[in-house]
Design a protein around this motif. Structure first.
Motif, PDB file in Angstrom:
ATOM      1  N   ARG A 192      49.151 -12.351  -7.371  1.00  0.00           N
ATOM      2  CA  ARG A 192      50.255 -11.485  -7.772  1.00  0.00           C
ATOM      3  C   ARG A 192      51.547 -11.853  -7.061  1.00  0.00           C
ATOM      4  O   ARG A 192      52.596 -11.307  -7.367  1.00  0.00           O
ATOM      5  N   ALA A 220      51.278   3.112  -3.631  1.00  0.00           N
ATOM      6  CA  ALA A 220      51.442   2.193  -4.771  1.00  0.00           C
ATOM      7  C   ALA A 220      52.122   0.892  -4.353  1.00  0.00           C
ATOM      8  O   ALA A 220      52.933   0.335  -5.104  1.00  0.00           O
ATOM      9  N   ALA A 240      44.182  -9.222  -0.065  1.00  0.00           N
ATOM     10  CA  ALA A 240      43.829  -9.452  -1.475  1.00  0.00           C
ATOM     11  C   ALA A 240      42.987 -10.726  -1.594  1.00  0.00           C
ATOM     12  O   ALA A 240      41.991 -10.771  -2.326  1.00  0.00           O
ATOM     13  N   MET A 279      47.603   1.530  -1.005  1.00  0.00           N
ATOM     14  CA  MET A 279      47.251   2.026  -2.338  1.00  0.00           C
ATOM     15  C   MET A 279      47.865   3.401  -2.567  1.00  0.00           C
ATOM     16  O   MET A 279      48.359   3.679  -3.650  1.00  0.00           O
ATOM     17  N   ARG A 330      39.706  -0.392  -5.232  1.00  0.00           N
ATOM     18  CA  ARG A 330      39.370   1.039  -5.405  1.00  0.00           C
ATOM     19  C   ARG A 330      37.895   1.265  -5.089  1.00  0.00           C
ATOM     20  O   ARG A 330      37.524   2.274  -4.484  1.00  0.00           O
ATOM     21  N   LEU A 374      51.680  -3.165  -2.833  1.00  0.00           N
ATOM     22  CA  LEU A 374      50.690  -4.230  -2.814  1.00  0.00           C
ATOM     23  C   LEU A 374      50.041  -4.284  -1.439  1.00  0.00           C
ATOM     24  O   LEU A 374      50.729  -4.097  -0.430  1.00  0.00           O
ATOM     25  N   VAL A 375      48.752  -4.566  -1.412  1.00  0.00           N
ATOM     26  CA  VAL A 375      48.104  -4.764  -0.110  1.00  0.00           C
ATOM     27  C   VAL A 375      48.544  -6.149   0.388  1.00  0.00           C
ATOM     28  O   VAL A 375      48.996  -6.981  -0.400  1.00  0.00           O
ATOM     29  N   PHE A 379      45.270 -10.955  -9.776  1.00  0.00           N
ATOM     30  CA  PHE A 379      45.396 -11.888  -8.660  1.00  0.00           C
ATOM     31  C   PHE A 379      45.508 -13.299  -9.217  1.00  0.00           C
ATOM     32  O   PHE A 379      44.750 -13.629 -10.126  1.00  0.00           O
ATOM     33  N   GLY A 411      42.393  -4.844  -8.400  1.00  0.00           N
ATOM     34  CA  GLY A 411      42.693  -3.402  -8.309  1.00  0.00           C
ATOM     35  C   GLY A 411      41.402  -2.592  -8.310  1.00  0.00           C
ATOM     36  O   GLY A 411      41.191  -1.734  -7.453  1.00  0.00           O
TER      37      GLY A 411
HETATM   38  N1  ADP Z   1      46.654  -9.212  -5.976  1.00  0.00           N
HETATM   39  C1  ADP Z   1      46.949  -8.079  -5.332  1.00  0.00           C
HETATM   40  N2  ADP Z   1      47.754  -8.108  -4.254  1.00  0.00           N
HETATM   41  C2  ADP Z   1      48.061  -7.014  -3.585  1.00  0.00           C
HETATM   42  N3  ADP Z   1      47.655  -5.783  -3.937  1.00  0.00           N
HETATM   43  C3  ADP Z   1      46.837  -5.673  -5.012  1.00  0.00           C
HETATM   44  C4  ADP Z   1      46.449  -6.822  -5.760  1.00  0.00           C
HETATM   45  N4  ADP Z   1      45.651  -6.415  -6.780  1.00  0.00           N
HETATM   46  C5  ADP Z   1      45.558  -5.088  -6.666  1.00  0.00           C
HETATM   47  N5  ADP Z   1      46.257  -4.632  -5.607  1.00  0.00           N
HETATM   48  C6  ADP Z   1      46.377  -3.233  -5.156  1.00  0.00           C
HETATM   49  O1  ADP Z   1      45.663  -2.401  -6.055  1.00  0.00           O
HETATM   50  C7  ADP Z   1      46.555  -1.522  -6.753  1.00  0.00           C
HETATM   51  C8  ADP Z   1      46.087  -1.367  -8.187  1.00  0.00           C
HETATM   52  O2  ADP Z   1      46.020  -2.647  -8.766  1.00  0.00           O
HETATM   53  P1  ADP Z   1      46.241  -2.888 -10.313  1.00  0.00           P
HETATM   54  O3  ADP Z   1      45.976  -4.310 -10.608  1.00  0.00           O
HETATM   55  O4  ADP Z   1      47.556  -2.321 -10.691  1.00  0.00           O
HETATM   56  O5  ADP Z   1      45.061  -2.067 -10.911  1.00  0.00           O
HETATM   57  P2  ADP Z   1      44.969  -1.281 -12.253  1.00  0.00           P
HETATM   58  O6  ADP Z   1      45.860  -1.969 -13.252  1.00  0.00           O
HETATM   59  O7  ADP Z   1      43.513  -1.417 -12.511  1.00  0.00           O
HETATM   60  O8  ADP Z   1      45.426   0.097 -11.876  1.00  0.00           O
HETATM   61  C9  ADP Z   1      47.919  -2.162  -6.591  1.00  0.00           C
HETATM   62  O9  ADP Z   1      48.946  -1.213  -6.677  1.00  0.00           O
HETATM   63  C10 ADP Z   1      47.811  -2.749  -5.189  1.00  0.00           C
HETATM   64  O10 ADP Z   1      47.971  -1.783  -4.196  1.00  0.00           O
END
Ligand code: ADP
Length: 247
Positions: free
Chosen positions: A116, A85, A93, A82, A65, A87-88, A114, A61
């Motif tokens: 996820r 909200a 990822a 993002m 960012r 998942l990519v 990851f 994440g």
């Molecule tokens: N393993 C992953 N697969 C797909 N998207 C991810 C993954 N890790 C992060 N992201 C993307 O980043 C965003 C924020 O990740 P997250 O782990 O929730 O970060 P934080 O807890 O630091 O806010 C997720 O909503 C998603 O869009």
């Protein structure tokens, strides 16, 4: 690029002659994944683990960012997901992990956020197989949904210095000032209970299959994440001790 072992156990690059960081004795390297529902504290625990054991910490994440803030091509590919909200895509990822861990993870790593999805776990397993490596442990932080919701309701942030704070801890209400910088308290947008429930459901649907996968292949370790952070850290470190000592 050919790497050669030198007599002091480091690895020498055949071309540049440099002893690389990835040169640590392969057998002392620890590769760990931390899994847990939103607000389970896995980000903080991953940091402790990285500091205590000298591992590279990757939060996908935060890395995504960071790509977006730097305006990289990968960041641009992630922006739409993002902002909604979502998942990519799994391959994107995995690309983040490949870049970051490929570059900095030679001395061992802890992944947070990851894999996820089950497909991401399969991509990671394959990526590691191609390098002749395997994960040492996948640690899941168990916290009940009601406890997580209570945590989320108490979680605030200083708008000035950015540090996370807890209502009922060093501050009691949103009207208090940050005890360190005097800044105004704010809430993270994802600390709304409905946003939390959406993310928790996504965890159940997408990430629980990852946990099942690692349980099946004997890599899963469970830790009670509902206790005080220091107690949780101790349990994780104890659990990894056999791995660090054996190695
Ligand atoms: N393993 C992953 N697969 C797909 N998207 C991810 C993954 N890790 C992060 N992201 C993307 O980043 C965003 C924020 O990740 P997250 O782990 O929730 O970060 P934080 O807890 O630091 O806010 C997720 O909503 C998603 O869009």
């Amino acid at each position: 690029m050919e790497l050669q072992a030198t007599c002091d156990g480091l690895v020498l690059c055949e071309f540049c002659g440099v002893n690389s960081e990835s040169a640590k004795d392969e057998s002392s390297v620890l590769r760990v994944v931390l899994v847990g529902p939103p607000a389970s504290g896995k980000g903080s625990q991953a940091k402790v683990l990285a500091d205590e054991l000298g591992l590279f910490h990757l939060s996908t994440g935060s890395a995504i960012r960071d790509h977006m803030a730097r305006g990289t091509e990968l960041g641009e590919r992630c922006r739409e997901y993002m902002s909604q909200a979502r998942l990519v895509p799994d391959e994107v990822a995995m690309e983040v992990v490949d870049d970051e861990v490929g570059e900095h993870g030679g001395g061992g790593f802890v992944l947070d956020g990851f894999p996820r999805t089950l497909h991401q776990a399969e991509l990671l397993d394959q990526w590691m197989r191609e390098r002749g490596q395997e994960l040492d442990a996948v640690i899941v932080l168990d916290v009940m949904q009601a406890d997580l919701e209570a945590r989320v309701a108490r979680r605030v942030l200083c708008g000035g210095c950015g540090q996370p704070l807890r209502l009922g801890g060093r501050v009691n209400s949103m009207n208090d000032a940050c005890p360190d910088c005097g800044g105004e308290l704010v809430r993270r947008t994802d600390d709304d209970v409905n946003v939390f429930r959406g993310r928790f459901q996504e965890y159940l649907d997408m990430t629980v299959p990852v946990i099942d996968h690692y349980a099946e292949i004997g890599k899963l370790r469970r830790v009670d994440g509902s206790r005080l952070p220091d107690d949780v850290s101790r349990s994780i470190l104890d659990l990894l001790k056999p791995d660090t000592q054996e190695k």
